[in-house]
Each structure stands twice: as C-alpha cells, then as structure tokens.
Design a protein around this motif. Sequence first.
Motif, PDB file in Angstrom:
ATOM      1  N   ALA A  98       0.822  -1.207   0.000  1.00 47.18           N
ATOM      2  CA  ALA A  98       0.000   0.000   0.000  1.00 47.18           C
ATOM      3  C   ALA A  98       0.858   1.260   0.000  1.00 47.18           C
ATOM      4  O   ALA A  98       0.568   2.227  -0.715  1.00 47.18           O
ATOM      5  CB  ALA A  98      -0.936   0.001   1.208  1.00 47.18           C
ATOM      6  N   VAL A  99       1.933   1.249   0.805  1.00 49.65           N
ATOM      7  CA  VAL A  99       2.827   2.408   0.881  1.00 49.65           C
ATOM      8  C   VAL A  99       3.485   2.665  -0.471  1.00 49.65           C
ATOM      9  O   VAL A  99       3.567   3.814  -0.935  1.00 49.65           O
ATOM     10  CB  VAL A  99       3.904   2.193   1.971  1.00 49.65           C
ATOM     11  CG1 VAL A  99       4.997   3.265   1.871  1.00 49.65           C
ATOM     12  CG2 VAL A  99       3.268   2.229   3.353  1.00 49.65           C
ATOM     13  N   GLU A 100       3.947   1.592  -1.117  1.00 51.85           N
ATOM     14  CA  GLU A 100       4.624   1.744  -2.403  1.00 51.85           C
ATOM     15  C   GLU A 100       3.668   2.227  -3.494  1.00 51.85           C
ATOM     16  O   GLU A 100       4.002   3.115  -4.278  1.00 51.85           O
ATOM     17  CB  GLU A 100       5.263   0.412  -2.807  1.00 51.85           C
ATOM     18  CG  GLU A 100       6.425   0.016  -1.906  1.00 51.85           C
ATOM     19  CD  GLU A 100       7.129  -1.250  -2.349  1.00 51.85           C
ATOM     20  OE1 GLU A 100       8.241  -1.514  -1.863  1.00 51.85           O
ATOM     21  OE2 GLU A 100       6.565  -1.987  -3.185  1.00 51.85           O
ATOM     22  N   ARG A 101       2.478   1.660  -3.533  1.00 51.25           N
ATOM     23  CA  ARG A 101       1.504   2.098  -4.537  1.00 51.25           C
ATOM     24  C   ARG A 101       1.113   3.555  -4.328  1.00 51.25           C
ATOM     25  O   ARG A 101       1.011   4.326  -5.293  1.00 51.25           O
ATOM     26  CB  ARG A 101       0.254   1.212  -4.484  1.00 51.25           C
ATOM     27  CG  ARG A 101       0.445  -0.162  -5.125  1.00 51.25           C
ATOM     28  CD  ARG A 101      -0.873  -0.914  -5.210  1.00 51.25           C
ATOM     29  NE  ARG A 101      -0.723  -2.201  -5.872  1.00 51.25           N
ATOM     30  CZ  ARG A 101      -1.726  -3.036  -6.113  1.00 51.25           C
ATOM     31  NH1 ARG A 101      -2.967  -2.721  -5.735  1.00 51.25           N
ATOM     32  NH2 ARG A 101      -1.515  -4.186  -6.733  1.00 51.25           N
ATOM     33  N   PHE A 271      -0.706   9.125   5.849  1.00 56.11           N
ATOM     34  CA  PHE A 271      -1.644   7.998   5.829  1.00 56.11           C
ATOM     35  C   PHE A 271      -1.009   6.751   6.434  1.00 56.11           C
ATOM     36  O   PHE A 271      -1.689   5.957   7.078  1.00 56.11           O
ATOM     37  CB  PHE A 271      -2.102   7.719   4.395  1.00 56.11           C
ATOM     38  CG  PHE A 271      -3.270   8.563   3.951  1.00 56.11           C
ATOM     39  CD1 PHE A 271      -3.474   9.830   4.475  1.00 56.11           C
ATOM     40  CD2 PHE A 271      -4.172   8.102   3.012  1.00 56.11           C
ATOM     41  CE1 PHE A 271      -4.542  10.616   4.074  1.00 56.11           C
ATOM     42  CE2 PHE A 271      -5.250   8.867   2.589  1.00 56.11           C
ATOM     43  CZ  PHE A 271      -5.432  10.132   3.131  1.00 56.11           C
ATOM     44  N   ALA A 272       0.301   6.564   6.201  1.00 55.24           N
ATOM     45  CA  ALA A 272       0.998   5.410   6.776  1.00 55.24           C
ATOM     46  C   ALA A 272       0.970   5.469   8.304  1.00 55.24           C
ATOM     47  O   ALA A 272       0.768   4.449   8.976  1.00 55.24           O
ATOM     48  CB  ALA A 272       2.435   5.356   6.274  1.00 55.24           C
ATOM     49  N   LEU A 273       1.159   6.659   8.839  1.00 55.46           N
ATOM     50  CA  LEU A 273       1.078   6.842  10.292  1.00 55.46           C
ATOM     51  C   LEU A 273      -0.328   6.548  10.799  1.00 55.46           C
ATOM     52  O   LEU A 273      -0.515   5.872  11.808  1.00 55.46           O
ATOM     53  CB  LEU A 273       1.491   8.270  10.666  1.00 55.46           C
ATOM     54  CG  LEU A 273       2.987   8.600  10.592  1.00 55.46           C
ATOM     55  CD1 LEU A 273       3.200  10.106  10.664  1.00 55.46           C
ATOM     56  CD2 LEU A 273       3.743   7.900  11.714  1.00 55.46           C
ATOM     57  N   GLN A 274      -1.322   7.058  10.082  1.00 56.94           N
ATOM     58  CA  GLN A 274      -2.713   6.910  10.505  1.00 56.94           C
ATOM     59  C   GLN A 274      -3.183   5.459  10.452  1.00 56.94           C
ATOM     60  O   GLN A 274      -3.911   5.000  11.341  1.00 56.94           O
ATOM     61  CB  GLN A 274      -3.626   7.778   9.636  1.00 56.94           C
ATOM     62  CG  GLN A 274      -5.094   7.733  10.063  1.00 56.94           C
ATOM     63  CD  GLN A 274      -5.957   8.688   9.259  1.00 56.94           C
ATOM     64  OE1 GLN A 274      -5.459   9.520   8.511  1.00 56.94           O
ATOM     65  NE2 GLN A 274      -7.261   8.574   9.429  1.00 56.94           N
ATOM     66  N   TYR A 275      -2.754   4.725   9.435  1.00 54.10           N
ATOM     67  CA  TYR A 275      -3.242   3.359   9.242  1.00 54.10           C
ATOM     68  C   TYR A 275      -2.213   2.296   9.624  1.00 54.10           C
ATOM     69  O   TYR A 275      -2.308   1.141   9.204  1.00 54.10           O
ATOM     70  CB  TYR A 275      -3.696   3.172   7.795  1.00 54.10           C
ATOM     71  CG  TYR A 275      -4.910   4.000   7.464  1.00 54.10           C
ATOM     72  CD1 TYR A 275      -6.174   3.624   7.923  1.00 54.10           C
ATOM     73  CD2 TYR A 275      -4.799   5.181   6.730  1.00 54.10           C
ATOM     74  CE1 TYR A 275      -7.292   4.402   7.640  1.00 54.10           C
ATOM     75  CE2 TYR A 275      -5.910   5.961   6.447  1.00 54.10           C
ATOM     76  CZ  TYR A 275      -7.158   5.566   6.902  1.00 54.10           C
ATOM     77  OH  TYR A 275      -8.264   6.339   6.631  1.00 54.10           O
ATOM     78  N   LYS A 276      -1.227   2.690  10.460  1.00 46.55           N
ATOM     79  CA  LYS A 276      -0.253   1.763  11.038  1.00 46.55           C
ATOM     80  C   LYS A 276       0.557   1.000   9.988  1.00 46.55           C
ATOM     81  O   LYS A 276       0.840  -0.189  10.127  1.00 46.55           O
ATOM     82  CB  LYS A 276      -0.955   0.761  11.964  1.00 46.55           C
ATOM     83  CG  LYS A 276      -1.913   1.356  12.981  1.00 46.55           C
ATOM     84  CD  LYS A 276      -1.236   2.359  13.897  1.00 46.55           C
ATOM     85  CE  LYS A 276      -2.240   2.914  14.905  1.00 46.55           C
ATOM     86  NZ  LYS A 276      -1.653   3.994  15.740  1.00 46.55           N
ATOM     87  N   LYS A 277       0.930   1.713   8.911  1.00 46.55           N
ATOM     88  CA  LYS A 277       1.798   1.131   7.893  1.00 46.55           C
ATOM     89  C   LYS A 277       3.237   1.566   8.163  1.00 46.55           C
ATOM     90  O   LYS A 277       3.515   2.214   9.176  1.00 46.55           O
ATOM     91  CB  LYS A 277       1.349   1.580   6.501  1.00 46.55           C
ATOM     92  CG  LYS A 277      -0.094   1.248   6.144  1.00 46.55           C
ATOM     93  CD  LYS A 277      -0.337  -0.236   6.013  1.00 46.55           C
ATOM     94  CE  LYS A 277      -1.763  -0.520   5.581  1.00 46.55           C
ATOM     95  NZ  LYS A 277      -2.057  -1.964   5.481  1.00 46.55           N
TER      96      LYS A 277
END
Length: 309
Positions: A98-101, A271-277
Amino acid sequence: MNLAYITATKIIEMFIILLIGAGAYKTGIADETTGSRLTSVLLYIISPCVILLSYQIDFDRERLYGLAITALLSFVSFLIAIAVSRGAVPKNTGSDMAVERMSIVYSNCGFIGIPLIDSILGKEGVFYLTAYLTVFNMFVWSHGIMLMSGKAESIKKTVKSLINPSNAAIITGILLFLTGIKLPEIIREPVSLIGGMNTPAAMLISGINLAQSDFLGGLKNRRTYIISISKLIVVPALTMILLLAAGVNKTISVTVLTAAACPSGAMSTMFALQYKKNSQYASNLLTITTVLSLITIPAIMAAAGVFFK
C-alpha cells in the motif's frame, strides 16, 4: 527562454533552500516539531493564499473551458498512475504494498508543484493547477484511504475529509473568478505577501524532512529504485503521451505534466502513520524521490519543450 533551463534554474534555487532547511535541523535551529508546525502553516494558510490569488484574473470562457479540460486530463492522469502502481507493485509484494503504490500515485503537487509552476508559468499556471489539486483531493480521500485501510470509508467521512482550506480557497476563488470580483488592495496585498512564502516554506520543510530520514539506508533498498522510476519517469512519460494525444495548449500541458512529475507526496507518510503502515519507508521514498526529482523534472521539462509548442 528554454523551458528546461527555466525549470532547472528554479529547481536549483529550491534545492539551495532545501539544503538550508537540512542545515537548520542538523545545527539544532530546527527540530522534529518545526517541520510539522511549518507544514500546518503551509497547508492551512500559505498555499490557500496562493490558490486564491491565482483566480484574481479577468473572466473569459476560454479559461473556464481550460479549467474543465485540465480537470478531465488530471483525472485520466491519476487513472494512469494507479495502473502503473499496480503493475510496478503486485499484490504479493508484501506488507509495504500500500505504501509503495500510494508513493507512485500521489505526488507532492502542492508543496513542490505550486511554487514550481508559479515560477515557470506564473498565476495562470497556478490557476490551472487548482483543477489538478481538486482531482488529487478527490482521489486521495477515496482511493488513497481504500488503498491504505483496505476498505472503503463512508461517503459522509469522505466528504468531511474534502473540507479543508485549500478546497475552500478553490471554491472561493472560482466564485470570484466567475463574478469578476477583485479583492480590495488592502486585502490583496497581505494575501500576496503570505503567498510569497510558499516556495521557501515548502523547501525548508523538505530539507528538515531530508535531515531526519535515513537517506543512505533507503538507497540500499532495491524496491526504492522501482518506485522512483515508476513515479518520476514512467508516470510523467505516459502523462505526456496523454497530453500530446489530447492536443491541448502549452500552459495546460506543462501544468498537468509538472504536477504528475513531482516526487512522492507527504500524504503517503501521513496515511501510513494513521493506518499503522511503514511510515519510515514512506518518508524515505518521499525524501529520495524529492532529491532524484531535481534531475528528472528538468529532463521531463526538456522533453516538454520539444513536444509542446
């Protein structure tokens, strides 16, 4: 003056400010909280001022038509970026899929795009860029959330997410543009002065982020290069083909292309911080693509100078 030369000059100027920001962090003048606080000022005050002023031009139907065309081309450009992200990052990639996309699809078109386009094309370029930013917000608060969370948010929550100062500035600016109302000088001048802080603020933030990231460690990761090539070369190249096929004017073409060519955006990290990525990985991709874009954006603009007449 040659488009590539103008872009390269502005990129170098922005890079110098970025280095000053990095130096401020390394010497203790700025700390971890400085970047986040300055980011809030940029997002909620400075950028909306730049957007609002871009609409302070005389109304004509051709510009309104151009705004609609820019929005349509921006929409297709995002569909292209999503397709590229799926090709470059298959489902079986792993936990960082998800992070890469997201790093491939969503660029730093606000932080870097606004000051860069303002320098290259002036107020009219920023005027058309607002259409791209509107489409960006539509995608990031729908597709972006689904990508990072793995599920769709409610319509109510999505609409609520779209309520922000930049979108408010776009709506207000469009109303002023359609009605022909001009801001009085006593308001226009302070707004203009605040808007003038956009480039230095954006690049100081980028420099502070650079100083905090594991830049060298990120360069050892093979996936970093796949994401960087996809974001900085493949997506802009396909967007250029789209723009050439559409046959729109140079201002609109350069605006959409520049926005698409910008490095990975800060939304990926947030978003990564928010969704624990993996937020550290997202931050590294942001930093590395930002540094590499100092080379790729002028190269893309050199090609644009040849094809867009």
